[in-house]
Design an enzyme around this catalytic site. Structure first.
Site, PDB file in Angstrom:
ATOM      1  N   ASN A 170       0.776  -1.241   0.000  1.00 47.12           N
ATOM      2  CA  ASN A 170       0.000   0.000   0.000  1.00 47.12           C
ATOM      3  C   ASN A 170       0.809   1.294   0.000  1.00 47.12           C
ATOM      4  OD1 ASN A 170      -2.603  -1.315   0.211  1.00 47.12           O
ATOM      5  ND2 ASN A 170      -2.053  -1.825   2.305  1.00 47.12           N
ATOM      6  N   TYR A 171       2.055   1.269   0.473  1.00 49.31           N
ATOM      7  CA  TYR A 171       2.759   2.531   0.699  1.00 49.31           C
ATOM      8  C   TYR A 171       4.074   2.677  -0.064  1.00 49.31           C
ATOM      9  CZ  TYR A 171      -0.596   3.409   4.399  1.00 49.31           C
ATOM     10  OH  TYR A 171      -1.761   3.630   5.088  1.00 49.31           O
ATOM     11  N   ILE A 172       4.636   1.588  -0.560  1.00 49.95           N
ATOM     12  CA  ILE A 172       5.908   1.670  -1.290  1.00 49.95           C
ATOM     13  C   ILE A 172       5.634   1.527  -2.778  1.00 49.95           C
ATOM     14  CG2 ILE A 172       8.126   0.557  -1.693  1.00 49.95           C
ATOM     15  CD1 ILE A 172       8.108  -0.356   1.220  1.00 49.95           C
TER      16      ILE A 172
END
Length: 863
Positions: free
Chosen positions: A668-670
């Site tokens: 979700n974030y990288i």
């Protein structure tokens, strides 16, 4: 996710089969009952099903959870009022309930199914799986504007007990069965609507909303959350959404300096509301904390920065804030945050004391522990302080960039930090303690990658629920492996001592000619293994080999019979024709490693002889081997010592990451393009180092027929074509695979992205120009200079800023601290870290609070 949509049309035609419902409940046999106070209870199906929900969890950690048990029993009692026992038994005490008979029955069904699958011929099992996949595929395909697209999870979640994560206050509550009447379908109006299962009623509603991408939704009863059926991660809707998310985070890089300048200025603002928002943004930016939302009374009390209460924070002079609260998914956040900006530290101290309003006497009103740290400007009629809404923070951020929110900051900082850490890969490898760990190879590169991933996961506080049973199982498994290796060392030592004398070995093998002699003491170091445990290990080893041999024989015989049945030749008795015998031989040769009864009996006999030999070696402490090559045995022993080190290191790694969800940040974030560019870079470097040469040709096994060889050659040509396409920059765009194709020769992409992620992030294999992603692609320029200095490693008490520093504690054999959990405070710590909380006039007068000569430190008047 919005049910109503944005107004922008997403599709013209949408046709699908709707969601797939779980099987209906099958009542228990008449002789299987719930017991209460030792007596069987005759339950109707409605409450019997709920009892079954608990019975299947009887031997899990959940059944040991008091909250889980209390919530279950509350819901169970409510169901019993609607559907009481037929026998009239009143159920009032949870402790008198006995679910053991139901659990045993459920366990017997599971065991019987497992045995059935084991008994199946491999080909029959394969066919069964293929038939199931074919049936599932009917539900997994839909039409969007005439094109076939895969649907994500089409299954309606079956009823059961809510498990939750962390210390969730609703764990154990009953998840109700979902019916068509709970579900809204989104479908083209001019095409036949999917029909719900017979006898279950009609859909709640059928709509045609072309500005949304969901196919169906319903509301679950535990947290009142909406559940959606979406297209698969590989669909155009989802891939475009992912790309837009990361591109928005990249765009933040163009305005982040201005935002930080304005935040630093607003930290000293005379307007309290501006100062609060600036403090919140600073915390989100520096510690990747979530903004958080206010929860209703019936929801789990989880918090983010905006909704933190005074009781969640302690001031620890001179510059540290101790935070302790339940975060998203009820995962505990407990850390000491070192605040390097003095204005932020002063603001938090002030916000903990008062919200800036005064009473009738003109004194500032003190906050209670339950009051929010950051208060909304407008108060309710009751006078209760309300937390600042995250929307206020997002409104401030959106002035700099359309759609900018607190979550984009988390994505930006996670991706920037990850890129910055990966840029230090070579430096980190050079800092490793042993020559083997410093070597540049795919294995060590993967270790470096996982370390960077772990640091970002800690930075984002991505925790997961620790399963003590699983941890203990892993510990036991690793200890068994280590014992196995030590046992093998002991057997090699036994062989050496049987054929050689220590003194003669030292004379014959000089260290100059035989480097292994430099570690002679280590080679001959006694293992001190328990004699009884050695006996048990050897007996178990022989038993396991026999069981494996016999089960393989049964499976092969089952496969033989199945294939003969398919050819219409099974069950023939008496003299067999030459044709039948030839077919049997063909079938046997097609079964890998086929052994007949005679061969199996011979191997079983050989295992019995091995058992006798091992027993004799235990009694005499002498090896029964024919000879011993000391140099060879010595190398084996040293190699096994390295294996023990790896096992112990793996155990430490599992313990370190047992409560860290590595996949959450990666999913979700990288930005996945960071990983792919890094893989391309190191793949090219490894090829330049000579590690990309073609592997030596393997001899074709006898059992491989010509068609197998042709098929493999064809596959090799396809792989070569993909590598050729990679050189022209079109491997991914021209490949027909659902997964990433970036032409790697040495690095294995599957070790970094599982198949599901390769499908989800296939778009990432193309760079900004639409061609295959380059090794030079970057999320942002100068990532190392933009990494947050107050990163997770510093918060854990390790000097941050580089991968080498982050793992320094591990290199020095310092026992790692549990991630996200601080050691208990000592009495001295508590004295220095007295929490700022609601105080009375005896502790501190209003006069002293408002007489500070520094105007910036005064409690600002409420807006």
């Amino acid at each position: 996710m919005s049910i109503t949509g944005s107004g922008e049309k997403k599709w013209d035609v949408l046709v699908h089969k709707g969601p797939r419902f779980p099987d209906p409940y099958q009542p228990l046999p008449k002789d299987v009952k719930l017991k209460y106070d030792g007596k069987p209870v005759d339950l109707p199906p409605e409450t019997e099903e709920v009892a079954m929900f608990y019975a299947v969890k009887l031997e899990t950690q959940h059944a040991q959870n008091a909250i889980f048990n209390r919530n279950f029993f509350d819901d169970f009692k409510a169901d019993l009022k609607k559907y009481p026992p037929r026998c009239g038994t009143p159920i009032k005490s949870f402790d008198k309930l006995d679910f053991r008979d139901i659990h045993n029955y459920w366990r017997s069904l599971k065991d019987a199914e497992n045995e059935r699958k084991k008994a199946l011929a491999p080909s029959a099992r394969k066919r069964e799986i293929e038939e199931r996949k074919t049936e599932e595929l009917k539900w997994k395909i839909c039409l969007v504007d005439g094109l076939e697209q895969k649907v994500g999870n089409v299954n309606v979640e079956p009823p059961g007990l809510f498990l939750g994560r962390g210390a969730h206050p609703k764990a154990g509550k009953v998840k109700r069965r979902i019916f068509p009447g709970d579900i809204t379908i989104n479908h083209s109006a001019n095409h036949p609507v999917p029909q719900p299962p017979a006898g279950m009623g009609d859909w709640a509603e059928v709509v045609e909303k072309k500005d949304v991408t969901w196919l169906a939704y319903w509301k679950e009863n535990i947290n009142g959350q909406y559940k959606y059926v979406f297209l698969d991660a590989t669909s155009n809707f989802k891939t475009n959404s992912d790309r837009e998310k990361f591109e928005k985070a990249r765009k933040l890089d163009t305005v982040v300096k201005q935002i930080r300048r304005d935040v630093n200025k607003n930290l000293k603002s005379k307007v309290r509301h501006e100062r609060q928002i600036a403090t919140i943004v600073w915390l989100i930016d520096n510690f990747s904390l979530r903004a958080g939302n206010e929860k209703g009374e019936d929801e789990a009390e989880t918090y983010g920065v905006c909704s933190l209460r005074c009781e969640h924070a302690q001031i620890k002079m001179p510059d540290t804030i101790h935070l302790e609260f339940l975060g998203k998914d009820s995962m505990k956040f407990e850390e000491d945050l070192r605040i390097t900006n003095p204005d932020v530290f002063k603001n938090i101290a002030m916000f903990l004391k008062t919200n800036g309003t005064k009473d009738n006497s003109g004194s500032f009103i003190r906050k209670k522990p339950s009051d929010p740290i950051f208060c909304a400007p407008v108060e309710t009629a009751s006078g209760k302080m309300q937390p600042l809404q995250p929307n206020s923070v997002n409104q401030f951020l959106s002035k700099y960039m359309k759609g900018l929110s607190a979550k984009v900051f988390r994505t930006y900082n996670a991706s920037v930090t990850f890129q910055g850490l990966l840029e230090q890969t070579e430096e980190w490898l050079k800092s490793r303690p042993t020559a083997a760990e410093r070597e540049i190879n795919p294995t060590n590169l993967r270790v470096a990658y996982n370390e960077a991933n772990r640091q970002v996961a800690i930075l984002c506080n991505h925790q997961k629920t620790v399963n003590p049973m699983m941890l203990n199982r892993n510990l036991e498994r690793t200890q068994d492996k280590i014992f196995q290796i030590r046992y093998e060392i002991m057997k090699e030592q036994q062989k050496i001592l049987t054929f050689h004398k220590i003194g003669e070995l030292k004379k014959e093998f000089k260290a100059k000619e035989f480097p292994v002699m430099k570690q002679f003491d280590k080679i001959m170091e006694k293992q001190d293994l328990d004699a009884e445990k050695i006996k048990q290990h050897e007996e178990q080893m022989i038993s396991d080999k026999k069981s494996k041999l016999e089960s393989t024989f049964k499976r092969q015989q089952s496969e033989l019979q199945y294939q003969l049945e398919q050819k219409g030749l099974a069950g023939e008795e008496g003299k067999k024709s030459k044709k039948v015998k030839n077919v049997e031989e063909e079938v046997k040769s097609s079964i890998k490693g086929f052994k007949d009864k005679k061969q199996v009996d011979e191997e079983l006999k050989a295992l019995n002889e091995t058992a006798k030999r091992l027993e004799k070696e235990r009694k005499t402490n002498k090896s029964q081997a024919a000879s011993c090559n000391f140099a060879s045995s010595a190398k084996k022993i040293l190699g096994k010592h390295e294996m023990i080190k790896k096992q112990e290191a793996e155990l430490v790694n599992k313990n370190n990451t047992s409560d860290v969800a590595l996949s959450t940040s990666k999913l979700n974030y990288i930005d996945p393009r960071i990983t792919l560019a890094w893989l391309k870079e190191w793949d090219d470097r490894l090829i330049d180092m000579g590690q990309g040469k073609a592997a030596p040709k393997k001899k074709v096994k006898k059992e491989e027929d010509e068609e197998d060889v042709k098929r493999k050659k064809k596959g090799a040509k396809g792989a070569a074509a993909k590598r050729g396409a990679a050189k022209t920059g079109n491997a991914n765009s021209t490949g027909d695979s659902e997964k990433m194709e970036i032409g790697l020769q040495v690095m294995n992409i599957s070790q970094f992205f599982a198949n599901a992620l390769q499908k989800k992030f296939k778009w990432a294999a193309s760079g900004d120009d639409g061609r295959d992603i380059s090794a030079k692609w970057v999320f942002v320029k100068d990532a190392q200079s933009k990494m947050r200095k107050l990163d997770s490693a510093e918060r854990k008490g390790v000097d941050g800023g580089s991968m080498a520093a982050m793992t320094d504690a591990a290199d020095k054999d310092i026992k790692p601290k549990a991630n996200g959990v601080l050691k208990r405070q000592t009495a001295a710590d508590k004295k220095m870290a007295k929490p700022i909380k609601a105080v009375d006039e005896a502790e501190e007068s209003d006069g002293s609070l408002s007489s500070d000569s520094d105007d910036d430190d005064k409690p600002l008047a409420a807006s």
